[in-house]
Write a protein that holds these residues in place. Structure first.
Motif, short mmCIF file in Angstrom:
data_model
loop_
_atom_site.label_atom_id
_atom_site.label_comp_id
_atom_site.label_asym_id
_atom_site.label_seq_id
_atom_site.Cartn_x
_atom_site.Cartn_y
_atom_site.Cartn_z
N ASP A 453 19.03 11.79 22.09
CA ASP A 453 19.90 12.55 23.00
C ASP A 453 19.28 13.89 23.36
O ASP A 453 19.40 14.36 24.50
CB ASP A 453 21.33 12.70 22.44
CG ASP A 453 21.38 13.25 21.02
OD1 ASP A 453 20.36 13.21 20.30
OD2 ASP A 453 22.48 13.72 20.62
N SER A 454 18.56 14.52 22.41
CA SER A 454 17.87 15.76 22.75
C SER A 454 16.73 15.46 23.72
O SER A 454 16.61 16.09 24.78
CB SER A 454 17.32 16.43 21.49
OG SER A 454 16.35 17.40 21.83
N PHE A 478 20.19 7.37 22.47
CA PHE A 478 20.60 7.26 21.07
C PHE A 478 21.32 8.56 20.70
O PHE A 478 20.69 9.56 20.36
CB PHE A 478 19.39 7.00 20.16
CG PHE A 478 19.04 5.55 20.08
CD1 PHE A 478 18.78 4.81 21.23
CD2 PHE A 478 18.98 4.89 18.85
CE1 PHE A 478 18.47 3.46 21.16
CE2 PHE A 478 18.68 3.54 18.77
CZ PHE A 478 18.43 2.82 19.92
N ASN A 480 23.19 10.82 18.61
CA ASN A 480 23.63 11.20 17.26
C ASN A 480 24.05 12.67 17.24
O ASN A 480 23.94 13.35 16.24
CB ASN A 480 22.53 10.91 16.22
CG ASN A 480 21.27 11.72 16.45
OD1 ASN A 480 21.10 12.34 17.50
ND2 ASN A 480 20.38 11.76 15.47
N GLY A 482 22.77 15.36 18.37
CA GLY A 482 21.88 16.49 18.17
C GLY A 482 20.43 16.15 17.94
O GLY A 482 19.98 15.01 18.04
N ILE A 483 19.70 17.23 17.64
CA ILE A 483 18.27 17.15 17.33
C ILE A 483 18.15 16.71 15.87
O ILE A 483 18.65 17.42 14.98
CB ILE A 483 17.61 18.53 17.54
CG1 ILE A 483 17.75 18.96 19.00
CG2 ILE A 483 16.17 18.52 17.08
CD1 ILE A 483 17.20 20.34 19.33
N TYR A 484 17.59 15.56 15.63
CA TYR A 484 17.41 14.92 14.31
C TYR A 484 18.71 14.35 13.75
O TYR A 484 18.76 13.26 13.24
CB TYR A 484 16.80 15.87 13.26
CG TYR A 484 15.60 16.65 13.77
CD1 TYR A 484 14.60 16.04 14.51
CD2 TYR A 484 15.47 18.02 13.50
CE1 TYR A 484 13.49 16.76 14.96
CE2 TYR A 484 14.37 18.73 13.95
CZ TYR A 484 13.39 18.10 14.68
OH TYR A 484 12.31 18.81 15.13
MG LIG Z 1 19.45 13.04 18.49
#
Ligand SMILES: [Mg+2]
Ligand SMILES: Cc1ncc(C[n+]2csc(CCOP(=O)(O)OP(=O)(O)O)c2C)c(N)n1
Length: 576
Positions: A453-454, A478, A480, A482-484
């Motif tokens: 998504d990032s 994908f 989720n 956020g980042i990671y």
């Molecule tokens: Mg993500």
């Protein structure tokens, strides 16, 4: 030669550039219009060049880079001066790092004013800025030099190790006129722009001798091997020698990932244990731990053969015992003729040990892929992508993100060469939509973009471009949060943590805004249905795949590259 210039005997800079590109088979331009190139984009379109207009130059540049990789012709990106040029420059530098041939053509402001720094519209010394970031940079000041300028740009991009080239075209050049006949004669059709480079016979013998003596040989295929379009010979070399091989991510599919000799599922084992490693179009950079350290097992045991077109690549990180310099096609074919019919396959102790580990790891993976957690995990969602790619092996997969990238790379098998485009040598975010557009435009095949998504956010506005040109691109975000991962918390309260995005964002609705198909998928079945429909309809589609926000790890598989602070975190009073 041209239709709409004033005098039939005259031509101008606009038309000379167009004619020079066409003469060299460069039939597609990725661009963002504006002063001084707007009219050029119209004229190019009117003269039959495919002009794909983007929302931001970085994505036009990334498209040109991907087109270059896929076609072995330099991709053309066209931008306006200063800011447009700078926006395209990241893509040019990235293309150069990845050895993708592209030409960034930027309009520029008046030289006399720029050089005296008198404050012209979008003033910038673009040539000087581009030079250290690409393979070559040229400026054309006179219409009669356009042919030479384009020819030099093409040769520089394609010959030897391919890369990015900058071509500076000042505004004044476009309107310059010259005699049409002389103009036509001034153009150059580049002959043999990427000449074969035949390896020296003694270097072939040296490599074969080392390979022959190996007890635990390994072949490493890089994206240079994919670029070379020497697919049949590379496959023959692997199969005739019987040597296990590892594909780097963009070399996946050069041989099908399901091939018996693929050691991908036993990567750590083969890297640590191999005694002789033959690199084919792969560099010993950070992606291969520089050829040393724990990844590579006992220190100073490894012996390397390296096939590369650039002699200066050799010994860049560790000693290379048998360098083989030439183009990959010629080198591989020389090795093939050298191995003959009596080549002894590697000992079964080696291949058997690899198979054993592979089988163990693959069955472990299969068990994980079968699970059906809710929300979806990276693995469960990717098991759907894997099945879709299996039934559509000609689809091109574009992939970026951290966990989304790492899991997809290992889970989604590729079956054909040059079907996987990703973050490459830099691990750069933002290539997604530019690569997807180029893949669809230059191959006409379906494209599946697997996006964190990032990662998606870097080029997300280009979904409008995808819808506008009605490209067969299926984007799967994908999501989720956020980042990671989406679970970080700001210990002080107030603003959300830097890695966290709006929860439960609906990227699918963005797609609907432009007339594309948007689907919100929370289960494997929903994802499978949406992806299958996207591919069979060919309609621009974005699937918002909801992924467990707790599932990822920091930086995916490269967590260890993050510097660690030695200071203890300050005690903070948490808000009540
Ligand atoms: Mg993500
Ligand atoms: C141009 C650029 N900026 C920033 C980064 C740092 N970075 C690496 S991965 C990543 C995004 C990871 O998040 P996401 O795409 O959502 O993937 P996830 O791990 O959540 O699946 C970022 C910002 C980068 N690699 N490139």
């Amino acid at each position: 030669m041209t239709s709409d210039v004033q005098s039939p005997e005259q031509t101008d800079g606009f038309h000379l550039v167009i004619d020079a590109l066409k003469l060299n088979g460069l039939d597609t331009i990725f661009c963002v219009p504006g002063i001084p190139i707007t009219d050029f984009t119209r004229k190019a379109q009117a003269e039959g060049i495919r002009v794909i207009s983007f929302r931001h130059e970085q994505h036009a540049g990334n498209a040109a880079a991907a087109a270059g990789f896929l076609t072995r012709k330099p991709g053309i990106c066209l931008t306006v001066s200063a800011p447009g040029f700078l926006n395209g420059l990241t893509a040019l530098a990235n293309a150069t790092t990845n050895c993708f041939p592209m030409i960034l053509i930027s309009g520029s402001s008046e030289r006399e004013v720029v050089d005296l720094q008198q404050g012209d519209y979008e003033e910038m010394d673009q040539l000087a800025i581009a030079k250290p970031l690409c393979k070559a940079a040229f400026r054309v000041l006179h219409a009669e030099d356009i042919g030479v300028g384009i020819a030099r740009a093409i040769r520089s991009a394609l010959s030897g190790r391919p890369g990015g080239v900058y071509l500076d075209l000042p505004a004044k050049l476009f309107a310059q006129t010259m005699d049409a006949e002389a103009g036509k004669k001034s153009l150059i059709k580049v002959v043999d722009p990427a000449p074969r480079q035949i390896p020296a016979p003694d270097s072939v013998q040296r490599a074969l001798a080392l390979l022959k003596g190996a007890k635990r040989p390994l072949i490493l295929l890089g994206k240079g091997a994919a670029y070379a379009q020497a697919d049949a010979d590379i496959r023959a070399l692997v199969e005739k020698t019987g040597i296990p091989y590892l594909p780097m991510s963009m070399a996946k599919g050069l041989l099908p990932d399901t091939h018996g000799q693929s050691a991908a599922a036993a990567r750590s084992y083969v890297l640590a244990e191999a005694d002789v490693v033959m690199l084919i179009g792969a560099r010993l950079n950070w992606l291969l731990s520089h050829g040393k350290g724990k990844t590579w097992g006992a220190p100073n045991q490894k012996r390397f053969i390296q096939i590369d077109i650039a002699p200066t690549e050799i010994d860049s990180n560790v000693a290379i015992e048998a360098p083989l310099i030439g183009d990959i096609g010629s080198c591989v074919s020389a090795l093939l003729s050298g191995i003959g019919a009596s080549w002894a396959k590697p000992p079964v102790e080696w291949t058997g040990a690899i198979t054993e580990r592979k089988d163990k790891n693959l069955s472990k993976m299969a068990a994980t892929l079968e699970l059906e957690p809710s929300p979806m995990s990276f693995q469960s969602a990717l098991s759907v992508v894997r099945d879709v790619v299996k039934t559509h092996p000609d689809a091109i997969v574009v992939n970026e993100g951290a966990n989304t990238l790492d899991f997809a790379r290992s889970i989604v098998d590729m079956y054909q060469p040059r079907k996987r485009l990703d973050v490459g040598t830099w691990g750069i975010m933002g290539i997604g939509m530019g690569f997807a557009v180029a893949a669809a435009v230059v191959t006409g095949k379906p494209v599946i973009a697997i996006e964190g998504d990032s990662a998606f956010g870097f080029s997300g506005m280009e979904v409008e471009t995808i819808c506008r040109y009605n490209l067969p691109v299926c984007i799967v975000v994908f999501n989720n949060n956020g980042i990671y991962k989406g679970t970080d918390v700001n210990p002080l309260g107030g603003d959300v943590a830097p890695t966290v995005f709006i929860k439960n964002a609906r990227y699918d609705i963005m797609m609907q805004a432009f007339g594309g198909v948007g689907v919100h998928a929370t289960t494997r079945d929903e994802l499978m249905t949406a992806m299958s429909e996207a591919i069979s309809s060919g309609k621009p589609t974005l699937i918002n795949a909801v992924i467990d926000e707790t599932a990822g790890t920091e930086s995916g598989r490269i967590t260890s590259l993050n510097p660690q602070s030695v200071a203890k975190p300050k005690a903070v009073a948490l808000p009540a």
